[in-house]
Design a protein around this motif. Structure first.
Motif, PDB file in Angstrom:
ATOM      1  N   ASN A 127      27.764  26.418   5.565  1.00  0.00           N
ATOM      2  CA  ASN A 127      27.850  25.473   4.457  1.00  0.00           C
ATOM      3  C   ASN A 127      29.275  24.941   4.317  1.00  0.00           C
ATOM      4  N   ILE A 128      29.383  23.677   3.953  1.00  0.00           N
ATOM      5  CA  ILE A 128      30.690  23.061   3.709  1.00  0.00           C
ATOM      6  C   ILE A 128      31.028  23.246   2.235  1.00  0.00           C
ATOM      7  N   VAL A 129      32.083  24.007   1.951  1.00  0.00           N
ATOM      8  CA  VAL A 129      32.454  24.343   0.585  1.00  0.00           C
ATOM      9  C   VAL A 129      33.529  23.375   0.099  1.00  0.00           C
ATOM     10  N   LEU A 130      33.275  22.720  -1.035  1.00  0.00           N
ATOM     11  CA  LEU A 130      34.221  21.796  -1.651  1.00  0.00           C
ATOM     12  C   LEU A 130      34.530  22.248  -3.074  1.00  0.00           C
ATOM     13  N   ARG A 131      35.727  21.910  -3.522  1.00  0.00           N
ATOM     14  CA  ARG A 131      36.096  22.243  -4.900  1.00  0.00           C
ATOM     15  C   ARG A 131      35.507  21.251  -5.888  1.00  0.00           C
ATOM     16  N   GLU A 132      35.460  19.990  -5.457  1.00  0.00           N
ATOM     17  CA  GLU A 132      34.967  18.927  -6.330  1.00  0.00           C
ATOM     18  C   GLU A 132      34.042  18.016  -5.534  1.00  0.00           C
ATOM     19  N   ARG A 133      33.149  17.402  -6.249  1.00  0.00           N
ATOM     20  CA  ARG A 133      32.254  16.431  -5.618  1.00  0.00           C
ATOM     21  C   ARG A 133      32.807  15.026  -5.848  1.00  0.00           C
ATOM     22  N   THR A 134      33.966  14.756  -5.255  1.00  0.00           N
ATOM     23  CA  THR A 134      34.590  13.444  -5.382  1.00  0.00           C
ATOM     24  C   THR A 134      34.143  12.546  -4.237  1.00  0.00           C
ATOM     25  N   ILE A 135      34.247  11.237  -4.437  1.00  0.00           N
ATOM     26  CA  ILE A 135      33.853  10.286  -3.411  1.00  0.00           C
ATOM     27  C   ILE A 135      34.697  10.476  -2.151  1.00  0.00           C
ATOM     28  N   GLU A 136      36.003  10.746  -2.337  1.00  0.00           N
ATOM     29  CA  GLU A 136      36.887  10.910  -1.181  1.00  0.00           C
ATOM     30  C   GLU A 136      36.475  12.113  -0.333  1.00  0.00           C
ATOM     31  N   ARG A 137      36.104  13.194  -0.991  1.00  0.00           N
ATOM     32  CA  ARG A 137      35.677  14.379  -0.240  1.00  0.00           C
ATOM     33  C   ARG A 137      34.354  14.130   0.479  1.00  0.00           C
ATOM     34  N   LEU A 138      33.446  13.445  -0.187  1.00  0.00           N
ATOM     35  CA  LEU A 138      32.173  13.121   0.467  1.00  0.00           C
ATOM     36  C   LEU A 138      32.398  12.194   1.660  1.00  0.00           C
ATOM     37  N   GLN A 139      33.310  11.249   1.529  1.00  0.00           N
ATOM     38  CA  GLN A 139      33.615  10.351   2.641  1.00  0.00           C
ATOM     39  C   GLN A 139      34.203  11.118   3.818  1.00  0.00           C
ATOM     40  N   LEU A 140      35.063  12.083   3.517  1.00  0.00           N
ATOM     41  CA  LEU A 140      35.669  12.876   4.580  1.00  0.00           C
ATOM     42  C   LEU A 140      34.617  13.728   5.304  1.00  0.00           C
ATOM     43  N   VAL A 141      33.751  14.368   4.539  1.00  0.00           N
ATOM     44  CA  VAL A 141      32.667  15.144   5.140  1.00  0.00           C
ATOM     45  C   VAL A 141      31.770  14.238   5.978  1.00  0.00           C
ATOM     46  N   ALA A 142      31.467  13.052   5.453  1.00  0.00           N
ATOM     47  CA  ALA A 142      30.612  12.107   6.180  1.00  0.00           C
ATOM     48  C   ALA A 142      31.260  11.677   7.485  1.00  0.00           C
ATOM     49  N   ASP A 143      32.579  11.460   7.473  1.00  0.00           N
ATOM     50  CA  ASP A 143      33.289  11.059   8.689  1.00  0.00           C
ATOM     51  C   ASP A 143      33.157  12.129   9.767  1.00  0.00           C
ATOM     52  N   ILE A 144      33.325  13.392   9.378  1.00  0.00           N
ATOM     53  CA  ILE A 144      33.217  14.496  10.327  1.00  0.00           C
ATOM     54  C   ILE A 144      31.796  14.586  10.892  1.00  0.00           C
ATOM     55  N   LEU A 145      30.801  14.556  10.014  1.00  0.00           N
ATOM     56  CA  LEU A 145      29.409  14.700  10.450  1.00  0.00           C
ATOM     57  C   LEU A 145      28.972  13.527  11.330  1.00  0.00           C
ATOM     58  N   ALA A 146      29.408  12.319  10.965  1.00  0.00           N
ATOM     59  CA  ALA A 146      29.023  11.140  11.745  1.00  0.00           C
ATOM     60  C   ALA A 146      29.637  11.193  13.145  1.00  0.00           C
ATOM     61  N   LYS A 147      30.911  11.551  13.237  1.00  0.00           N
ATOM     62  CA  LYS A 147      31.556  11.639  14.551  1.00  0.00           C
ATOM     63  C   LYS A 147      30.944  12.759  15.389  1.00  0.00           C
ATOM     64  N   SER A 148      30.627  13.878  14.752  1.00  0.00           N
ATOM     65  CA  SER A 148      29.983  14.977  15.474  1.00  0.00           C
ATOM     66  C   SER A 148      28.632  14.540  16.025  1.00  0.00           C
ATOM     67  N   LEU A 149      27.903  13.770  15.240  1.00  0.00           N
ATOM     68  CA  LEU A 149      26.592  13.289  15.679  1.00  0.00           C
ATOM     69  C   LEU A 149      26.717  12.329  16.856  1.00  0.00           C
ATOM     70  N   VAL A 150      27.708  11.435  16.795  1.00  0.00           N
ATOM     71  CA  VAL A 150      27.927  10.497  17.899  1.00  0.00           C
ATOM     72  C   VAL A 150      28.320  11.247  19.166  1.00  0.00           C
ATOM     73  N   LEU A 151      29.169  12.262  19.023  1.00  0.00           N
ATOM     74  CA  LEU A 151      29.545  13.065  20.178  1.00  0.00           C
ATOM     75  C   LEU A 151      28.317  13.747  20.789  1.00  0.00           C
ATOM     76  N   SER A 152      27.438  14.267  19.940  1.00  0.00           N
ATOM     77  CA  SER A 152      26.209  14.896  20.438  1.00  0.00           C
ATOM     78  C   SER A 152      25.364  13.892  21.216  1.00  0.00           C
ATOM     79  N   TYR A 153      25.273  12.681  20.694  1.00  0.00           N
ATOM     80  CA  TYR A 153      24.479  11.651  21.359  1.00  0.00           C
ATOM     81  C   TYR A 153      25.045  11.330  22.737  1.00  0.00           C
ATOM     82  N   TYR A 154      26.371  11.150  22.822  1.00  0.00           N
ATOM     83  CA  TYR A 154      26.971  10.813  24.105  1.00  0.00           C
ATOM     84  C   TYR A 154      27.032  12.012  25.045  1.00  0.00           C
TER      85      TYR A 154
END
Length: 287
Positions: A127-154
């Motif tokens: 699980n990804i543990v965050l202190r706050e549910r801020t938009i910036e933190r969600l964007q950062l998590v999304a960036d990591i997950l999206a890039k990981s997914l693209v790497l898996s695809y390639y």
């Protein structure tokens, strides 16, 4: 991380998770289900900008009916929370803006735990543990997950190219000839160049997100997530594999071109011999 694929865009469970109560000093914990989807090669995020988005770069919008969606121009979308019907409808609404949509979208699932005063990291359960549910933190998590997914695809795409290249190298070793036409080899080179262009030019898998320039306090969280999902190591591994494929195909193409040049030279020699015979034959008849 899940490596399975969904059968269609409309088949993915996204039921909201209730807040959990943890004992001790941790206090209340909010659990947020997350799903990353790779819909196609490009997503026209400009056409999807709403009047008041929750955030930009990457574009972040509220999902009608509940939840948050983070959209990336390279065809990925990351969904946080929301009911099944709401996120289902939201993803379907994105499809007209997707270029070269995948017949079977790639997906990956995760879960975010929001716990005040917690150490922001990936816990032993994944699980990804965050202190706050801020938009910036969600964007950062999304960036990591999206890039990981693209790497898996390639990673899958490159493995398929390796499977096609291996028989050609084996034939070269056993029979001394490439076993493929120049046109086929040029297609393999085109595949490699396109993958490199997309990974470096669009997705920027090896680069930090611009979000960190405005929020340097999230640098530590980014480093931890990037290490957990092995973004840098996987990016380097793909670069090495692409380099091996490129050198192998270029070598085979060089051999094909050399054989073709030799064949042309023999044709020229035969034409010269034929011309000499045609010239000297009448002279021999007159003697």
């Amino acid at each position: 991380m899940s490596e399975h694929r969904i059968d269609a865009v409309r088949r993915f469970p996204m039921s909201p998770a209730p807040s959990l109560e943890a004992r001790g000093e941790a206090g209340a914990v909010e659990a947020v289900p997350v799903r990353a989807l790779l819909l196609g090669e490009r997503l026209d995020t400009r056409a999807l900008e709403r009047d008041e988005p929750l955030g930009t770069n990457p574009l972040t919008v509220a999902i009608p009916g509940g939840g948050v969606g983070v959209l990336f121009r390279y065809g990925a979308v990351v969904l946080f929370g929301g009911a099944t019907a709401a996120t289902d409808k939201f993803v379907v609404s994105l499809m007209p803006f997707v270029n070269a949509a995948l017949a079977v979208p790639e997906h990956d699932d995760a879960r975010v735990l929001v716990r005040a005063e917690a150490d922001e990291q990936v816990d032993p359960a994944g699980n990804i543990v965050l202190r706050e549910r801020t938009i910036e933190r969600l964007q950062l998590v999304a960036d990591i997950l999206a890039k990981s997914l693209v790497l898996s695809y390639y990673e899958t795409r490159i493995a398929e190219i390796f499977d096609r290249i291996e028989p050609l190298a084996a034939m070269l070793r056993e029979k001394g000839r490439p076993g493929a036409s120049g046109k086929e080899l040029l297609r393999h080179i085109g595949d490699v160049l396109l993958i490199q262009q997309k990974m470096v030019g669009r997705v920027e898998t090896g680069e930090k997100p611009e979000l960190l320039w405005e929020h340097p306090e999230l640098e530590r969280l980014y480093v931890r997530l990037a290490e957990e999902y092995e973004l840098r190591d996987r990016d380097r591994a793909l670069d090495r594999k692409l380099d091996v494929i490129s050198r192998t195909v270029e070598t085979l193409l060089g051999l094909v071109q050399t054989r073709s040049s030799l064949r042309v030279e023999w044709y020229i020699v035969l034409l010269i011999v034929a011309e000499l015979l045609l010239t000297t034959y009448p002279l021999l008849l007159t003697r």
